[in-house]
Design a protein around this motif. Sequence first.
Motif, PDB file in Angstrom:
ATOM      1  N   THR A 200      50.808  49.079  39.008  1.00  0.00           N
ATOM      2  CA  THR A 200      49.665  49.804  38.438  1.00  0.00           C
ATOM      3  C   THR A 200      48.614  48.868  37.867  1.00  0.00           C
ATOM      4  OG1 THR A 200      50.673  49.985  36.223  1.00  0.00           O
ATOM      5  CG2 THR A 200      51.185  51.736  37.817  1.00  0.00           C
ATOM      6  N   PHE A 201      48.912  47.564  37.842  1.00  0.00           N
ATOM      7  CA  PHE A 201      48.022  46.575  37.226  1.00  0.00           C
ATOM      8  C   PHE A 201      48.010  45.308  38.071  1.00  0.00           C
ATOM      9  CE2 PHE A 201      47.671  42.691  34.755  1.00  0.00           C
ATOM     10  CZ  PHE A 201      46.567  42.886  33.958  1.00  0.00           C
ATOM     11  N   TRP A 202      46.807  44.770  38.261  1.00  0.00           N
ATOM     12  CA  TRP A 202      46.623  43.492  38.943  1.00  0.00           C
ATOM     13  C   TRP A 202      45.602  42.686  38.156  1.00  0.00           C
ATOM     14  CZ3 TRP A 202      47.000  48.236  41.006  1.00  0.00           C
ATOM     15  CH2 TRP A 202      47.993  48.464  41.980  1.00  0.00           C
ATOM     16  N   ASP A 203      45.968  41.501  37.736  1.00  0.00           N
ATOM     17  CA  ASP A 203      45.092  40.659  36.932  1.00  0.00           C
ATOM     18  C   ASP A 203      43.812  40.337  37.698  1.00  0.00           C
ATOM     19  OD1 ASP A 203      44.094  38.729  35.092  1.00  0.00           O
ATOM     20  OD2 ASP A 203      46.147  38.235  34.519  1.00  0.00           O
ATOM     21  N   TYR A 204      42.762  40.022  36.938  1.00  0.00           N
ATOM     22  CA  TYR A 204      41.503  39.618  37.560  1.00  0.00           C
ATOM     23  C   TYR A 204      41.575  38.204  38.136  1.00  0.00           C
ATOM     24  CZ  TYR A 204      39.171  43.629  35.362  1.00  0.00           C
ATOM     25  OH  TYR A 204      38.784  44.893  34.981  1.00  0.00           O
ATOM     26  N   PHE A 205      42.566  37.419  37.696  1.00  0.00           N
ATOM     27  CA  PHE A 205      42.630  36.013  38.062  1.00  0.00           C
ATOM     28  C   PHE A 205      43.558  35.780  39.258  1.00  0.00           C
ATOM     29  CE2 PHE A 205      41.895  36.286  33.437  1.00  0.00           C
ATOM     30  CZ  PHE A 205      40.625  35.716  33.390  1.00  0.00           C
ATOM     31  N   ARG A 206      43.360  34.641  39.904  1.00  0.00           N
ATOM     32  CA  ARG A 206      44.241  34.148  40.973  1.00  0.00           C
ATOM     33  C   ARG A 206      44.371  35.144  42.134  1.00  0.00           C
ATOM     34  NH1 ARG A 206      46.283  32.896  36.128  1.00  0.00           N
ATOM     35  NH2 ARG A 206      47.621  34.728  36.111  1.00  0.00           N
ATOM     36  N   ASN A 207      43.297  35.914  42.358  1.00  0.00           N
ATOM     37  CA  ASN A 207      43.267  36.808  43.516  1.00  0.00           C
ATOM     38  C   ASN A 207      44.459  37.764  43.540  1.00  0.00           C
ATOM     39  OD1 ASN A 207      41.704  37.594  45.714  1.00  0.00           O
ATOM     40  ND2 ASN A 207      42.915  36.380  47.160  1.00  0.00           N
ATOM     41  N   ALA A 208      44.862  38.219  42.365  1.00  0.00           N
ATOM     42  CA  ALA A 208      46.110  38.989  42.225  1.00  0.00           C
ATOM     43  C   ALA A 208      46.102  40.277  43.038  1.00  0.00           C
ATOM     44  CB  ALA A 208      46.365  39.307  40.749  1.00  0.00           C
ATOM     45  N   TYR A 209      44.989  40.993  43.046  1.00  0.00           N
ATOM     46  CA  TYR A 209      44.956  42.268  43.771  1.00  0.00           C
ATOM     47  C   TYR A 209      45.114  42.057  45.270  1.00  0.00           C
ATOM     48  CZ  TYR A 209      43.272  46.722  45.612  1.00  0.00           C
ATOM     49  OH  TYR A 209      43.161  47.900  46.304  1.00  0.00           O
ATOM     50  N   ALA A 210      44.391  41.102  45.809  1.00  0.00           N
ATOM     51  CA  ALA A 210      44.482  40.845  47.248  1.00  0.00           C
ATOM     52  C   ALA A 210      45.880  40.389  47.649  1.00  0.00           C
ATOM     53  CB  ALA A 210      43.448  39.794  47.651  1.00  0.00           C
ATOM     54  N   ARG A 211      46.561  39.680  46.756  1.00  0.00           N
ATOM     55  CA  ARG A 211      47.919  39.213  47.036  1.00  0.00           C
ATOM     56  C   ARG A 211      48.974  40.256  46.684  1.00  0.00           C
ATOM     57  NH1 ARG A 211      49.947  35.470  44.072  1.00  0.00           N
ATOM     58  NH2 ARG A 211      48.459  35.518  42.356  1.00  0.00           N
ATOM     59  N   ASP A 212      48.559  41.369  46.109  1.00  0.00           N
ATOM     60  CA  ASP A 212      49.460  42.398  45.587  1.00  0.00           C
ATOM     61  C   ASP A 212      50.453  41.798  44.589  1.00  0.00           C
ATOM     62  OD1 ASP A 212      50.227  45.043  45.292  1.00  0.00           O
ATOM     63  OD2 ASP A 212      51.800  44.907  46.809  1.00  0.00           O
ATOM     64  N   ALA A 213      49.951  40.897  43.769  1.00  0.00           N
ATOM     65  CA  ALA A 213      50.752  40.297  42.700  1.00  0.00           C
ATOM     66  C   ALA A 213      50.561  41.126  41.443  1.00  0.00           C
ATOM     67  CB  ALA A 213      50.329  38.847  42.472  1.00  0.00           C
ATOM     68  N   GLY A 214      51.258  42.260  41.386  1.00  0.00           N
ATOM     69  CA  GLY A 214      51.002  43.234  40.344  1.00  0.00           C
ATOM     70  C   GLY A 214      52.151  43.468  39.387  1.00  0.00           C
TER      71      GLY A 214
END
Length: 252
Positions: A200-214
């Motif tokens: 439900t959350f992806w940081d603004y840093f390190r391209n987290a959303y594109a990497r699905d690092a949530g």
Amino acid sequence: MKLATYNVNGVNGRLEVLLRWLEEAGPDVVCLQELKAPQEKFPVKAIEAAGYGAVWQGQKSWNGVAILAKGQEPHLTRKGLSGEPDDEHSRYIEAIVDGIVIGGLYLPNGNPYPGPKFDYKLRWFTRLHDYAAELLDLEVPVVLAGDYNVMPTDIDVYKPERWTNDALFRIEVREAFRKIVEQGWTDALRHLHPDERIYTFWDYFRNAYARDAGLRIDHFLLSSEAAARLSKAEVDKHVRGWDHSSDHAPSG
């Protein structure tokens, strides 16, 4: 009834995103967190123009919670939790909508660990635990929805080994969440998706959303009376990809 929760990360700065999502998703009830606006600056006219009544508890620069109801005014029943009279944080609001008790909450982040902010988070969890038990005793449909700032299990975080000493993943915090659930609450999303990695959350840093690092830190806890009506639980992940979006996605 379609219920949702959304940490907007600034209700005025991201009002366009919120209104776009309300029009697209059409939820019946929404719990908002992190308004970052004093009481008088809540954009009630824009919310009403979108077809929603609202109750809210604002706070300048930080915190702030609200409950929106489509086509009606939520019946406000509570602001804040007992147990710490000097606590002025705007983190809990409660209303009745169509016979359902809706508790909207924003738990403290708690970082850095260790420290006073972490201690405050654990105390807040204890206060919520005690009040949640009272709500269950009512034997009516109750929903506790919002940003709990906790990943309950390893499947709720993209790299659990990196979060061991973070206040969102400390064993004490996960245990506090588990104790509330074990009172008799149903974790809606995990109940319907027991083994799926859903964030439900992806940081603004390190391209987290594109990497699905949530992270999954926004939760719905349902009393047995509310859980009997549960048919669907999902995250509007695509909203996180909109321009100027919050670092959270709406879920419900």
